[in-house]
Design an enzyme around this catalytic site. Sequence first.
Site, PDB file in Angstrom:
ATOM      1  N   GLU A 111       0.830  -1.219   0.000  1.00  0.00           N
ATOM      2  CA  GLU A 111       0.000   0.000   0.000  1.00  0.00           C
ATOM      3  C   GLU A 111       0.862   1.266   0.000  1.00  0.00           C
ATOM      4  O   GLU A 111       0.796   2.095   0.921  1.00  0.00           O
ATOM      5  CB  GLU A 111      -0.946   0.008   1.208  1.00  0.00           C
ATOM      6  N   GLU A 135      -5.458  -8.363  -1.002  1.00  0.00           N
ATOM      7  CA  GLU A 135      -6.167  -8.181   0.268  1.00  0.00           C
ATOM      8  C   GLU A 135      -7.628  -7.889  -0.020  1.00  0.00           C
ATOM      9  O   GLU A 135      -7.931  -7.018  -0.846  1.00  0.00           O
ATOM     10  CB  GLU A 135      -5.610  -7.004   1.084  1.00  0.00           C
TER      11      GLU A 135
HETATM   12  C1  BG6 Z   1      -4.412  -2.809   4.801  1.00  0.00           C
HETATM   13  C2  BG6 Z   1      -3.085  -3.283   5.268  1.00  0.00           C
HETATM   14  O1  BG6 Z   1      -4.407  -1.434   5.009  1.00  0.00           O
HETATM   15  O2  BG6 Z   1      -5.571  -3.209   5.430  1.00  0.00           O
HETATM   16  C3  BG6 Z   1      -3.119  -4.344   6.344  1.00  0.00           C
HETATM   17  O3  BG6 Z   1      -2.240  -3.668   4.230  1.00  0.00           O
HETATM   18  C4  BG6 Z   1      -4.299  -4.105   7.259  1.00  0.00           C
HETATM   19  O4  BG6 Z   1      -1.891  -4.335   7.007  1.00  0.00           O
HETATM   20  C5  BG6 Z   1      -5.570  -4.212   6.425  1.00  0.00           C
HETATM   21  O5  BG6 Z   1      -4.344  -4.948   8.364  1.00  0.00           O
HETATM   22  C6  BG6 Z   1      -6.855  -4.083   7.219  1.00  0.00           C
HETATM   23  O6  BG6 Z   1      -6.834  -2.916   7.977  1.00  0.00           O
HETATM   24  P1  BG6 Z   1      -7.087  -2.957   9.537  1.00  0.00           P
HETATM   25  O7  BG6 Z   1      -6.873  -1.574  10.001  1.00  0.00           O
HETATM   26  O8  BG6 Z   1      -8.485  -3.427   9.714  1.00  0.00           O
HETATM   27  O9  BG6 Z   1      -6.099  -3.930  10.106  1.00  0.00           O
END
Ligand code: BG6
Length: 475
Positions: free
Chosen positions: A179, A372
Amino acid sequence: MPFPEGFLWGGATAANQCEGGYNEDGRGLANVDVMPHGADREAVGCGTRKMLDFEPGYYYPAQTGIDMYHRYKEDLALFGEMGFKTYRLSIAWTRIFPNGDEEEPNEKGLQFYEDLFRECRKNGMEPLVTITHFDLPIHLIKEYGGWRNRRLIDFYKKLVTVLFTRYKGLVKYWLTFNEINMILHMPFMGAGLVFEEGENQTQAKYVAAHNELVASAWATKIGHEIDPENKIGCMLAAGAFYPYSCNPKDVREAQLRAQENYFFVDVQSRGYYPTYALKMLEREGIDVGMTEEDEKILAENTVDFISFSYYNTRTAAAPDTDTDAASGNAFASAKNPYLTYTDWGWPVDPLGFRITINEIYDRYQKPLFVVENGLGAKDEPDENGYVEDDYRIDYLRKHIEQMKAAIEEDGVPMLGYTTWGPIDLVSAGTGEMSKRYGFIYVDRDDAGNGTLKRSKKKSFDWYKKVIATNGEDLA
Ligand code: BG6
C-alpha cells in the site's frame, strides 16, 4: 469455468501483525513495533506524536502478534488444509538488517524465512512476498529521518539484493511496498516520517514517496537481473472514488482524489511522473530531488503486475459540501447512503470491487492480483473457539462473485486472490485483536490476554470448498 487454471487462491498477512518475537534471534526494533494500541496509535502512525521506543503505560501488540514466529508450522498446515495455492507474507526488514545500515545481514533472520518458504512449499503454497509491509528499522528513522532521506534507497537495494539472492528458486512473486499510497495517510507507518513542528508535511511525504518509488524500481531491476523468473509487482490501497452527486464539482473532486491515489502506480507501472503530479508539485513548490539516473531507472523498470487491496470504495464531495463522514481503509470519505457498513464503519461494496478492478485494468493493462480483501468483524466464539461467521462468508462470497464477473464478463486477466488475515491477527489501523478477519480464530484479546490457541471458524470449510472447486461453488 471463469477462474483460470492455476489461479492463486490464498490468504495474506504481514510480519508485524502476526509474527511477534520482536526481540528474538537478533531482530532490531521497527517503526511498527512502537505503534501502541489505544488512543495515541493514530497520531503515532501519522507521525505527529513522536514515539521511537516503548514508553511506560502503553501496550504494544506487535511485540507478540499472534506468535506466528513460533507457531508458523501449525498455521501453514491449516492454510494448506484449506487448499491455499499461495500464501502472502512479509519480511521483517529488522530480522535481516536489524539497524538497516549494516554491512552483513543477520543469518538467523534469513534462515527463519528460508524455513518458512520451504514450509509453504511443503504445504502446496507458492510464497507471495511483500518486501516491506509498513516496517522500517527504527535506527533508519533516528539516524536518517526515514524515507525522506535518499540514502534509504541504497539500504533498500542492499536488502532486496540479499533477499533475491538467498531465495532464488524458492520465491517467484514479490511486492516491493505494501500500500505505497499509505505514505499520504499514515506517513510514520508508511515511511517512518516523524514531523517537526511547522514542517511542510506535504513536501516530506512526496520526497519520501519519490525515494520509495525509485527504490521500488531498483528492486524490480535487481530482482529481474538475479532471476529472470521473478515476477515483481506494486501494491496499492485501492477503491474507486465515487462522486457524491452528479454535480460536476463532486465529479472533479472524485477525479482529483483518484489521481492522488493512482499517482504511485502511474509511476510504477508507466515509468514516469504523470503530468497532473508534475503540475501539482510545481504549484506546491515541492522538489522531490529527481535525478537523471532516477528517471532512467523508473522508465526502464516498470512492474510486471499490479496488486492491490480492496476493502471499500470512497465517496468524494466538493470541499465545503455538507455530508456525513464515513470511515474506511485509512481514508476518510463522505458517507455513501447506498451502502451498508461494517462494525468498524467501513462501507461494504461488492459491486465497487468489480468497478475498481475494471478501473485499474483500464488504466494499466497489466495482470492484476488482489492481495487483500476481507471483513473485519467482531466474532463470538463458543467454548471450543468455533465461530458461526456467516457474515464473513456472505461478504467474501459477494466479492468473489464480482471478481468472477470481472474475469468472465469483462475479460480482466487476474493472477490470484488472497483474503486479508486468513488467521486473526493484530489490526494495522487500530492495534486491536477484536477486529477479526480470519477463517481461523485466535484466542487473544485487545489487552494481550488469551491462550493464542487456534480454532477453525465456519468460514474455514467454506473457503476450502471455494478453492477446491476453483471458485465454482460459492454457496
Ligand atoms: C491494509 C493493510 O491497510 O488493510 C493491512 O495492508 C491491514 O496491514 C488491512 O491490516 C486491514 O486494515 P485494519 O486496520 O483493519 O487492520
